[in-house]
Design a protein around this motif. Structure first.
Motif, PDB file in Angstrom:
ATOM      1  N   GLU A  17      -4.448 -61.239  -3.174  1.00  0.00           N
ATOM      2  CA  GLU A  17      -5.293 -59.994  -3.639  1.00  0.00           C
ATOM      3  C   GLU A  17      -4.324 -58.929  -4.462  1.00  0.00           C
ATOM      4  O   GLU A  17      -5.036 -58.299  -5.333  1.00  0.00           O
ATOM      5  CB  GLU A  17      -5.567 -59.287  -2.282  1.00  0.00           C
ATOM      6  CG  GLU A  17      -6.513 -58.108  -2.564  1.00  0.00           C
ATOM      7  CD  GLU A  17      -6.913 -57.181  -1.180  1.00  0.00           C
ATOM      8  OE1 GLU A  17      -7.133 -56.016  -1.259  1.00  0.00           O
ATOM      9  OE2 GLU A  17      -6.924 -57.982  -0.184  1.00  0.00           O
ATOM     10  N   ASP A  43       1.157 -57.565   0.093  1.00  0.00           N
ATOM     11  CA  ASP A  43       0.278 -58.747   0.003  1.00  0.00           C
ATOM     12  C   ASP A  43       0.959 -60.113   0.470  1.00  0.00           C
ATOM     13  O   ASP A  43       0.053 -61.017   0.713  1.00  0.00           O
ATOM     14  CB  ASP A  43      -0.157 -58.859  -1.304  1.00  0.00           C
ATOM     15  CG  ASP A  43      -0.969 -57.547  -1.872  1.00  0.00           C
ATOM     16  OD1 ASP A  43      -2.053 -57.440  -1.538  1.00  0.00           O
ATOM     17  OD2 ASP A  43      -0.214 -56.858  -2.644  1.00  0.00           O
ATOM     18  N   ARG A 246       0.847 -48.869  -2.817  1.00  0.00           N
ATOM     19  CA  ARG A 246      -0.465 -49.642  -2.978  1.00  0.00           C
ATOM     20  C   ARG A 246      -1.422 -48.602  -3.523  1.00  0.00           C
ATOM     21  O   ARG A 246      -2.274 -48.756  -4.309  1.00  0.00           O
ATOM     22  CB  ARG A 246      -1.021 -50.322  -1.609  1.00  0.00           C
ATOM     23  CG  ARG A 246      -2.266 -51.187  -1.672  1.00  0.00           C
ATOM     24  CD  ARG A 246      -2.606 -52.012  -0.675  1.00  0.00           C
ATOM     25  NE  ARG A 246      -3.404 -53.102  -1.120  1.00  0.00           N
ATOM     26  CZ  ARG A 246      -3.082 -54.254  -1.483  1.00  0.00           C
ATOM     27  NH1 ARG A 246      -1.709 -54.448  -1.534  1.00  0.00           N
ATOM     28  NH2 ARG A 246      -4.072 -55.214  -2.082  1.00  0.00           N
TER      29      ARG A 246
END
Length: 330
Positions: A17, A43, A246
């Motif tokens: 992702e 991830d 993120r």
């Protein structure tokens, strides 16, 4: 511009992702730590280094390093060896765990690894790196990646040749720590070499070295053009770093750092997970270094750390945690 920095990463037939990876660290990236990192936004996480020779000997302690975390949809297993034959034979024990990727360590600077010809010693022999990757690929269809340093020392930068040989042998990704073996973890990581590598190979490149905050991750991606970032020491006692990275790479707000209370409560939860996975006797010993990392920089934590290093049971830990949490100012 930040919005495009978080993007999918392709490893063989698997598409992750995002492009935020957790580096393998011996003594740290066990199942409980990796589960916390995934919850925070990593991830893909890598296991601690696994000896191919120990796997072939069916060493039980080594086999336990292969276990996947409960929330690890994707994970990587990192191996070390100096022998193509051992690497190929070890695949029999790794394949049943169906990792997303199998990583070959060519960067560990620890003497006991170096003296076997493995780890960073392989940076002196790029041809052998290619042969080991080729042997692994002949035995498994799983993606194989390679983690390199820039070279043995500043007079011998061999990472370009090593990466090209690994790519030709079938590697799906190259990760580069921007230091030589002689630097260990000192000095400054040379991100310019990560940029050089990205310009040279056709497969994804992951940058590693000196990512201690979200802005460091953003700068590395922008300055080097690498495909992914790999967080190592910056995440120790600080799984919150993955969520901060993120958020920033997604183009969202810069998150506030965790409060002292959140850090301490997370540390206790980490300890309790470790007890579940490893049993109390082993967990209370192995977690001491992790717990000390969680508390650094918190007012009044020096005395607390001194208490933690002398704990011998989960109950004792919980008592000291309760006392320290009560003392924290909101």
């Amino acid at each position: 511009m930040s919005a495009v920095l978080l993007h999918p990463l392709t490893l063989g037939t698997t598409v992750l992702e995002g492009n935020i990876l957790c580096a393998p660290l011996a003594g740290f990236t066990d199942v409980p730590y990796r589960e916390l990192a995934v919850e925070a936004g990593a991830d893909l996480c890598f296991t601690e280094m696994v000896s191919c020779e120990a796997l072939i000997r069916e060493n039980l302690k080594t086999r336990k390093l292969l276990i996947r975390g409960r929330n690890e949809t994707n994970y990587g297993i990192q191996v070390f060896t100096s022998s193509p034959e051992s690497a190929a034979a070890a695949m029999e024990y790794i394949i049943p765990f169906t990792p997303t990727v199998i990583d070959l360590n060519c960067g560990c600077p620890v003497p006991k690894v170096i003296k076997t010809g493995a780890g960073a010693a392989l940076m002196k022999d790029p041809v052998q790196i290619g042969e080991i990757v080729r042997a692994m690929k002949k035995t498994t269809s799983l993606p194989v990646s390679v983690k390199l340093r820039t070279g043995w020392d500043h007079q011998n930068y061999t990472f370009i040749e090593a990466a090209l040989r690994a790519q030709d042998a079938g590697a799906s990704m190259i990760s580069l720590h921007g230091r030589t073996r002689s630097q260990g973890y000192g000095g400054k990581a040379d991100w310019e070499q990560i940029a050089r590598l990205k310009e040279t190979v056709e497969i994804p490149v992951t940058g590693n070295g000196d990512i201690f905050c979200a802005e460091d991750a953003r700068r590395m991606l922008l300055q080097t053009g690498c495909d992914a970032v790999m967080i190592a020491r910056g995440g120790l006692g600080n799984p919150f770093l993955f969520r901060e990275i993120r958020s920033l790479l997604s183009g969202l707000e810069v998150l506030s750092p965790p409060t002292p209370r959140e850090r301490i409560e997370t540390a206790l939860g980490h300890l309790e997970r470790c007890v579940e996975v490893k049993g109390e006797a082993l967990a209370v010993k192995e977690m001491k270094k992790q717990l000390c990392s969680y508390t650094k920089g918190i007012n009044g934590s020096a005395a607390f750390r001194n208490q933690l290093v002398h704990c011998e049971s989960l109950g004792e830990y919980r008592g000291y945690f309760s006392e320290f949490l009560s003392s924290l100012q909101e």
